[in-house]
Design an enzyme around this catalytic site. Structure first.
Site, PDB file in Angstrom:
ATOM      1  N   GLY A 159       2.092 -11.599 -42.418  1.00  0.00           N
ATOM      2  CA  GLY A 159       2.924 -11.032 -43.919  1.00  0.00           C
ATOM      3  C   GLY A 159       3.972 -12.156 -44.546  1.00  0.00           C
ATOM      4  O   GLY A 159       3.882 -13.566 -43.903  1.00  0.00           O
ATOM      5  N   ASN A 160       4.845 -11.659 -45.099  1.00  0.00           N
ATOM      6  CA  ASN A 160       6.046 -12.405 -45.463  1.00  0.00           C
ATOM      7  C   ASN A 160       7.159 -11.782 -45.922  1.00  0.00           C
ATOM      8  O   ASN A 160       7.255 -10.453 -45.884  1.00  0.00           O
ATOM      9  CB  ASN A 160       5.590 -13.401 -46.631  1.00  0.00           C
ATOM     10  CG  ASN A 160       5.268 -12.462 -47.834  1.00  0.00           C
ATOM     11  OD1 ASN A 160       5.973 -11.680 -48.577  1.00  0.00           O
ATOM     12  ND2 ASN A 160       3.869 -12.689 -48.470  1.00  0.00           N
ATOM     13  N   TYR A 161       8.195 -12.405 -46.194  1.00  0.00           N
ATOM     14  CA  TYR A 161       9.628 -11.806 -46.159  1.00  0.00           C
ATOM     15  C   TYR A 161       9.848 -11.062 -47.667  1.00  0.00           C
ATOM     16  O   TYR A 161      10.933 -10.564 -47.777  1.00  0.00           O
ATOM     17  CB  TYR A 161      10.581 -12.820 -46.305  1.00  0.00           C
ATOM     18  CG  TYR A 161      10.927 -13.219 -44.608  1.00  0.00           C
ATOM     19  CD1 TYR A 161      10.981 -12.373 -43.773  1.00  0.00           C
ATOM     20  CD2 TYR A 161      10.911 -14.657 -44.349  1.00  0.00           C
ATOM     21  CE1 TYR A 161      11.338 -12.932 -42.394  1.00  0.00           C
ATOM     22  CE2 TYR A 161      11.013 -15.144 -43.047  1.00  0.00           C
ATOM     23  CZ  TYR A 161      11.118 -14.449 -42.121  1.00  0.00           C
ATOM     24  OH  TYR A 161      11.303 -14.849 -40.891  1.00  0.00           O
ATOM     25  N   ALA A 168       4.150 -11.455 -53.694  1.00  0.00           N
ATOM     26  CA  ALA A 168       4.084 -12.352 -52.822  1.00  0.00           C
ATOM     27  C   ALA A 168       3.028 -12.525 -52.074  1.00  0.00           C
ATOM     28  O   ALA A 168       2.914 -11.771 -50.832  1.00  0.00           O
ATOM     29  CB  ALA A 168       5.295 -12.575 -52.038  1.00  0.00           C
TER      30      ALA A 168
END
Ligand code: C5P
Length: 412
Positions: free
Chosen positions: A212-214, A280
């Site tokens: 995943g990402n932030y 994102a």
């Protein structure tokens, strides 16, 4: 859940020391019921007529009156309040407050907030008939009008003094209608269908792990709320995030992976007149996801094979219909502006919003952002650090300008 026009609007309700202050309670109630966020600012004299406890209980926010809270020493920023407000309504406005406003006499929190207010201001005078008819009041109201303040003229009728004449504050329902009319008139995306992607994507490795990402989704959600406030019908396709949708005109579609997001986007963007890609999206996903939890035992390390995810913006951009406006985001570390311009071309977009990674307070998880808008005509608009809500408004102003034909959009 509130009405479509007032939901999520930030309103500063100024209350001054007149007997009509009791009617402000009804106005506050109407605004809150309609979904507006209301911050009450009351003058010291106002508190003689109506208690802050009633007002804070109804608004759900502490009432502001002084520059400092006496026991804690906490400072209330009139500048922040002025920036926060989409509208300031002063009801009732006494002759004294009107005179101070007309002359910039900022000796209390209410008038300093007025002087800091960036958006529209409405004033509902309430006073005795002779005070209202006095040449100084007439002069001051004329001055306020010249300064762009909207005056909600008092009605004629029986006054608190038992005299009959003009000076009675307009009824709360009528003030409420004026507030609704004001916001209605600003709906520059009325009936426009907008589709937005937001948040991160999670790419499953096994039942308990993912790539995943932030991304928090805050920027995309702020854009969705602002579009809805401006009259649009919004589809918000969001990856996993813990935010809530507030406006009734937003349809939320929850997805997890990039592939799921693309499927939803194909449906939701099909008839959208404006498409905004703020998600994102993970560039890669595991080549296969395990159905059971991967065990650590018996391995010294592991290699995860990744395959490329679809580029949602590029796929939707490739089948863009004439008249549609597509907006992408870019987060670059080097050659930001030329990379953003390249992305505009490659993904067939009309606008790229460039997020800064270098500036403090910009990017993932913050409540603020600092952007540049890159347009097809080569123009680049740089903005200072602002709240994500204000950034959303700047982006939508840009979209509205593109829709108006004042700027060149991508020919299809
Ligand atoms: O190519 P890059 O990832 O920098 O482009 C960012 C823009 O493209 C963003 O608007 C993002 O939402 C969109 N994008 C997408 N699908 C991807 C990757 C990026 O929609 N797989």
């Amino acid at each position: 859940m509130g009405n479509k026009t007032l939901s999520g609007r930030h309103i500063v309700l100024g209350i001054t020391g007149g007997i009509a202050a009791y009617k402000s309670v009804s106005l506050l109630r109407l605004l809150v019921k309609a979904g507006a966020e209301v911050q009450v600012v009351i003058t010291p004299a106002g508190k003689e007529f109506i208690t802050p406890v009633t007002l804070s209980a109804l608004s759900g926010r502490p009432v502001v009156s002084e520059f400092f809270t006496a026991n804690t020493g906490e400072w209330h920023s009139h500048v922040d309040l002025g920036l926060w407000a989409d509208l300031m309504v002063i009801a009732p406005a006494t002759a004294s407050t009107i005179a101070k406003m007309a002359n910039g006499v900022a000796d209390n929190m209410l008038v300093t907030t007025y002087l800091s207010a960036k958006e529209h201001v409405m004033v509902a005078p309430a006073m005795d008939l002779d005070m209202f008819a006095h040449p100084s009041t007439t002069r001051n109201l004329r001055q306020l009008e010249a300064d762009g303040v909207e005056i909600i003229a008092p009605a004629a009728g029986e006054l608190a003094s038992h005299l009959v004449g003009k000076g009675r504050m307009e009824e709360p329902e009528n003030i409420f209608a004026r507030i609704e009319a004001f916001f209605n008139s600003r709906e520059d995306l009325k009936g426009v269908r907008v589709a937005i992607t937001a948040g991160p994507t999670y790419e499953k490795i096994d039942p308990v792990r993912f790539i995943g990402n932030y991304s928090s989704g805050k920027m995309g959600f702020a854009i969705a709320e602002e579009c809805a406030r401006r009259g649009a019908d919004v589809s918000l396709i969001c990856g996993p995030c813990s935010l809530d949708v507030k406006h009734p005109s937003i349809k939320r579609i929850d997805v997890e992976s990039a592939v799921e997001m693309l499927e939803a986007a194909k449906r939701e963007f099909a008839d959208a007149e404006v498409g905004i890609f703020s998600a994102a999206v993970a560039d890669y996903r595991p080549a296969k996801s395990e159905s059971s939890k991967i065990k650590r035992e018996g391995t010294s390390g592991m290699t995860l094979e990744l395959v490329k995810n679809p580029d949602i913006a590029a796929e939707i951009g490739a089948s863009k219909k004439p008249g549609t406006i597509l907006v992408g985001f870019a987060l670059e570390t080097d050659n930001e502006k030329s990379n953003a311009a390249h992305k505009l071309e490659k993904k067939n977009l009309d606008m790229v919003v460039l997020n800064s990674l270098k500036d403090k307070g910009a990017g993932f998880r913050c409540d603020t952002n600092k952007i540049s808008i890159v347009l097809r005509d080569g123009e680049i608009l740089d903005f200072p650090l602002k709240s994500k809500r204000e950034v959303a408004a700047d982006i939508i102003d840009g979209i509205v300008e593109l829709r108006s034909g004042r700027r060149r959009v991508k020919d299809v």
